[in-house]
Design an enzyme around this catalytic site. Structure first.
Site, PDB file in Angstrom:
ATOM      1  CG  ASP A  16     -37.872  -5.982 -40.300  1.00  0.00           C
ATOM      2  OD1 ASP A  16     -39.197  -5.893 -40.807  1.00  0.00           O
ATOM      3  OD2 ASP A  16     -36.963  -5.445 -40.605  1.00  0.00           O
ATOM      4  CG  ASP A  71     -32.015 -10.194 -38.331  1.00  0.00           C
ATOM      5  OD1 ASP A  71     -32.141  -9.767 -39.746  1.00  0.00           O
ATOM      6  OD2 ASP A  71     -32.156  -9.597 -37.496  1.00  0.00           O
TER       7      ASP A  71
END
Ligand SMILES: [Zn+2]
Length: 375
Positions: free
Chosen positions: A96, A269
């Site tokens: 990310d 996630d």
């Protein structure tokens, strides 16, 4: 199709819902979708050796740019062979961009059009993160999928703040795209827009025109009602291209995953299976078990009948004992069981989609979880 060596193949769409069965190919292997990524925040899935994570059934893991850039630093990771070699994971990795951590962890963050400047939550030093810098860090980390830097704001918030952050997210996505150089890494965009369906639709349309390899939906599961999140998915998903993977960031509980898959999401996630596992909470088809409860003291049953994980070769009573005695094996075994549970859930979801029975699968699962809802 996306640019080689990345591709997304849509294998089947369920006849009873919008659920999709696909395969995402990366230089480090394929990911069967819908898929769940265990979170390796600091290049470690907390408490687990990476082979144990693989054994749970995971094909792709997530690393955090914010954390790794602050410690040990992306240059160190690069010097040690990149994130795959650094942590010993040979499969695909998604990183990310740090947008969410800026919002949730950093102190005194100041966002300008150019960049975000904040104080590190570790040592208080001043750090700047721009879209170009977020891409450069992720290129040094060497993940397969990098995420664009987005401007995340808390909810609820005033309409002007949310609109401003969403428009900046689109401009920053363009800058990330312009900055990206690595041919063996691809970039996913992030749709923002708070709980404003019109804003989410506008954001999705603009990002779609930029032609990213995948599209994430961010800024959800930050305290809003689950029904609100689903309403945002219903508005946003139809605006995303059907031939690209769709990733719902940071979500969530098993019921959130099933509801999101039913609305066309392919990738997830969340720290919940490992974090809750460390806190003695186990996910099962009959709801959640809190192992510290006295009712499990002499319970001879495994957490879940038929689960192949090592925790389920022991009794609930033994696992409870580990937590009561503060043995580190307790959090380890429960993290393994929960990750295995999530991976089995997604594997079963893929089968149900292939058999055109996802709506029935959803009903069965929700009925089971309702017996002992997460409190
Ligand atoms: Zn198990």
């Amino acid at each position: 199709m996306t640019v080689a060596p990345f591709s997304f193949r849509l294998l089947h769409t369920d006849q009873t819902s919008a659920a999709r069965r696909g395969v995402f190919s990366t230089p480090h292997g394929d990911v069967q979708m819908p898929a769940f990524m265990p979170v390796a925040t600091q290049a470690s899935v907390k408490g687990l050796e990476i082979e144990q994570v693989r054994a749970c059934g995971a094909e792709m893991v997530l690393g955090n740019t914010y954390h790794l850039a602050l410690r040990p630093g992306e240059e160190v990771v690069a010097a040690l062979g990149g994130l795959h070699r650094f942590m010993g994971w040979t499969g695909p990795i998604l990183t990310d961009s740090g947008g969410f951590q800026l919002f949730s962890l950093a102190h005194r963050i100041e966002v300008t059009e150019e960049q975000a400047v904040f104080r590190s939550h570790i040592d208080g030093r001043l750090v700047a993160l721009s879209p170009e810098r977020a891409v450069a860090i992720q290129e040094l980390l060497g993940s397969d999928v990098a995420m664009v830097l987005d401007h995340v704001v808390g909810l609820p918030n005033d309409a002007e703040t949310i609109r401003d952050a969403t428009e900046r997210t689109v401009r920053w996505a363009r800058r990330c795209q312009d900055a990206a150089k690595r041919a063996d890494q691809t970039l996913f965009a992030i749709v923002q827009g708070g709980l404003d369906a019109e804003l989410r639709v506008a954001c999705a349309r603009q990002l779609r025109e930029m032609d990213f390899a995948g599209y994430a939906i961010g800024g959800l599961s930050v305290g809003e009602e689950p029904a609100e999140m689903l309403r945002m998915l219903e508005a946003t998903v139809p605006e995303l291209p059907a031939d690209r993977p769709r990733y719902l960031m940071g979500v969530g509980r098993p019921e959130d995953l099933v509801e999101a898959v039913a609305r066309g999401i392919d990738l997830f996630d969340c720290v919940m299976p490992t974090r809750n596992g460390r806190n003695a909470m186990a996910f099962t088809d009959a709801g959640t078990l809190r192992l510290r409860n006295a009712q499990y003291e002499r319970d001879e049953r495994p957490l879940e009948e038929g689960c192949p994980c090592p925790a389920c070769r022991r009794s609930r009573g033994y696992l409870r004992h580990l937590f009561m005695a503060n043995e580190m094996l307790g959090p380890i075994l429960l993290s393994i069981d929960n990750l295995t549970y999530y991976q089995r859930l997604l594997a079963d979801a893929r089968q149900a989609i292939e058999a055109d029975r996802f709506a029935e699968f959803r009903r069965e699962k929700l009925a089971g979880w309702a017996k002992k809802p997460m409190s």
